[in-house]
Write an enzyme that holds these catalytic residues in place. Structure first.
Site, PDB file in Angstrom:
ATOM      1  N   LYS A 119       0.846  -1.191   0.000  1.00  0.00           N
ATOM      2  CA  LYS A 119       0.000   0.000   0.000  1.00  0.00           C
ATOM      3  C   LYS A 119       0.877   1.235   0.000  1.00  0.00           C
ATOM      4  CE  LYS A 119      -4.485   1.047   0.371  1.00  0.00           C
ATOM      5  NZ  LYS A 119      -5.635   0.195   0.028  1.00  0.00           N
TER       6      LYS A 119
HETATM    7  N1  GLU Z   1      -7.371   0.227  -3.233  1.00  0.00           N
HETATM    8  C1  GLU Z   1      -8.142  -0.959  -3.493  1.00  0.00           C
HETATM    9  C2  GLU Z   1      -8.186  -1.839  -2.257  1.00  0.00           C
HETATM   10  O1  GLU Z   1      -8.034  -1.384  -1.158  1.00  0.00           O
HETATM   11  C3  GLU Z   1      -7.681  -1.689  -4.739  1.00  0.00           C
HETATM   12  C4  GLU Z   1      -6.256  -2.126  -4.758  1.00  0.00           C
HETATM   13  C5  GLU Z   1      -5.789  -2.660  -6.095  1.00  0.00           C
HETATM   14  O2  GLU Z   1      -6.563  -2.726  -7.037  1.00  0.00           O
HETATM   15  O3  GLU Z   1      -4.611  -2.997  -6.164  1.00  0.00           O
HETATM   16  O4  GLU Z   1      -8.465  -3.000  -2.353  1.00  0.00           O
END
Ligand code: GLU
Length: 429
Positions: A119
């Site tokens: 993240k």
């Molecule tokens: N931000 C989204 C999540 O928390 C998607 C992450 C992604 O597609 O890599 O799942």
């Protein structure tokens, strides 16, 4: 010789305030007894593999220089490259990005997509900056984390306050820095730059899909069912629209400006059509307003927190009168609140299943980028639906088997998959 203390907290954490990471640690504690022989590897889950903190200096439109703090955390990459969004928010902290990266590891494993968890985040209030300034912030951030990302290493995506345009700047910056265009370095891109059909709606669609399954299991008829949604963005807005189309009554929606309410159901398409995120939902005047306390205490069949973490806590959990909570957001419920909801017989579909539709279609996008062959939207939605239903049903089966909540069940399956890979790979050197 000093023996290292195995379970000591990493030094970068404040033991008195672990923040969202503390919530994640508590969730892992609850799973440990179910891991059997793999339990010897559980410590792996309690510390991220890699943390990068970067300074993001940019020139503002008025000629001054501003500095923002940026992060990219790679929690676990035993099962595949890191995967997870990048969040732009003034309250972003390292603890938060760490927790979100760990939830990505669990989420990818829970729905069985071949990624690890990562993240990113920048501590910035994007509403205060122009598009040009945000472009410079994005380009500098991607350059700073460039050495640890890549289509086979770690693949960023949209999250809170980031979108397809920001992903396009990321792809371009990575291409300029490496000398080649690799669209698979980021997902959630615009369609004309290697994006996937269905990606924008995917998270909301996944929330709806598991909602249909859970309602059936709980004997709730969706037709006329009362739905309450926190968040009007990509997740809450789309989920509200799909429940509305299925005949449910979306009686309340909340965003940063407050709550609007209509006991006979809001006209969701009209409301979202005139919704301006900056102004907020209250300015649409689409219903009566309610206080935050009244919002959480609304009697309903389905409650969908689809905004930020830490929303359902000891302070409001007892007032909740929903039958099913579907976590569109990451980390909206604290462990203490989880216990309260479960003692009240409320079913919680945890974030790591409920909002996994986004990363699932990100996986499809990434696979399409590698083959340069793009799929039709029907096929994408069919495959997404199948993966979401499978994940929900297998989690429900594990929950029954061990008599645990759906969250603990999802963590049991996911942590088992991660630690199996961990054990098979062994320690290097
Ligand atoms: N931000 C989204 C999540 O928390 C998607 C992450 C992604 O597609 O890599 O799942």
């Amino acid at each position: 010789m000093n023996q290292p203390t195995q379970h000591e907290l990493p030094s970068y954490l404040n033991p008195n305030d672990l923040g969202p990471w503390g919530i994640y640690l508590e969730q892992v504690e609850r799973v440990a007894p179910y891991l059997g022989k793999l339990g010897k590897w559980v410590e792996t889950l309690k510390r991220p593999k890699r943390i990068l903190t970067v300074d993001v200096p940019v020139e503002l439109d008025n000629g001054t220089i501003a500095h923002f703090e940026g992060y990219r955390v790679q929690h676990n990459m035993a099962r595949g490259p890191g995967k997870g969004g990048v969040r732009y928010h003034q309250d972003v902290t390292l603890s938060e990005v760490m927790a979100l990266s760990a939830w990505m590891s669990v989420k990818c494993a829970a729905v069985n997509v071949p990624f690890g968890g990562a993240k990113g985040g920048i501590r910035i209030d994007p509403r205060k900056y122009s598009q040009k300034e945000l472009e410079r912030v994005t380009r500098r951030y991607i350059t700073e984390i460039g050495m640890i990302i890549g289509p086979d290493k770690d693949i960023p995506a949209p999250d809170v306050n980031t979108n397809a345009q920001i992903m396009a700047w990321m792809v371009d910056t990575y291409a300029m820095n490496t000398g080649q265009l690799a669209t698979g370095v980021v997902t959630g891109k615009p369609l004309s730059l290697g994006g996937s059909l269905g990606r924008v709606e995917a998270t909301g669609r996944g929330v709806f899909t598991v909602g249909v399954e859970a309602a059936r299991d709980a004997g709730i008829d969706l037709n006329g069912a009362r739905v309450v949604v926190q968040g009007c963005g990509n997740v809450g807005g789309i989920a509200a629209k799909l429940f509305h189309e299925a005949g449910a009554k979306v009686i309340a929606m909340q965003d940063h400006s407050g709550t609007i309410y209509n006991a006979s159901g809001l006209d969701v398409p009209a409301l979202l059509g005139s919704y301006e995120p900056q102004q907020g939902i209250v300015s649409t005047k689409a219903g009566d307003t309610l206080s935050a306390e009244e919002f959480w205490a609304l009697e309903c069949e389905i409650l969908i927190p689809a905004a930020l973490e830490n929303q359902i806590t000891v302070k409001n959990a007892d007032s909740i009168r929903a039958k099913i909570v579907i976590e569109g957001a990451n980390g909206p419920t604290t462990p203490e609140a989880d216990d309260i909801l479960s003692s009240k017989g409320i079913m919680v579909i945890p974030d790591v299943i409920a909002n996994a539709g986004g990363v699932t279609v990100s996986y499809f996008e990434w696979a399409q980028n590698f083959s340069s062959y793009f799929w039709e939207e029907d096929l994408i939605n069919d495959r997404l639906g199948r993966m979401m239903r499978d994940a929900y049903q297998s989690t429900a089966t594990v929950a029954k088997q061990h008599n645990v909540t759906l969250r603990t069940a999802a963590f049991i399956s996911a942590c088992t998959r991660i630690l199996e890979a961990r054990e098979l790979r062994g320690l290097y050197p």
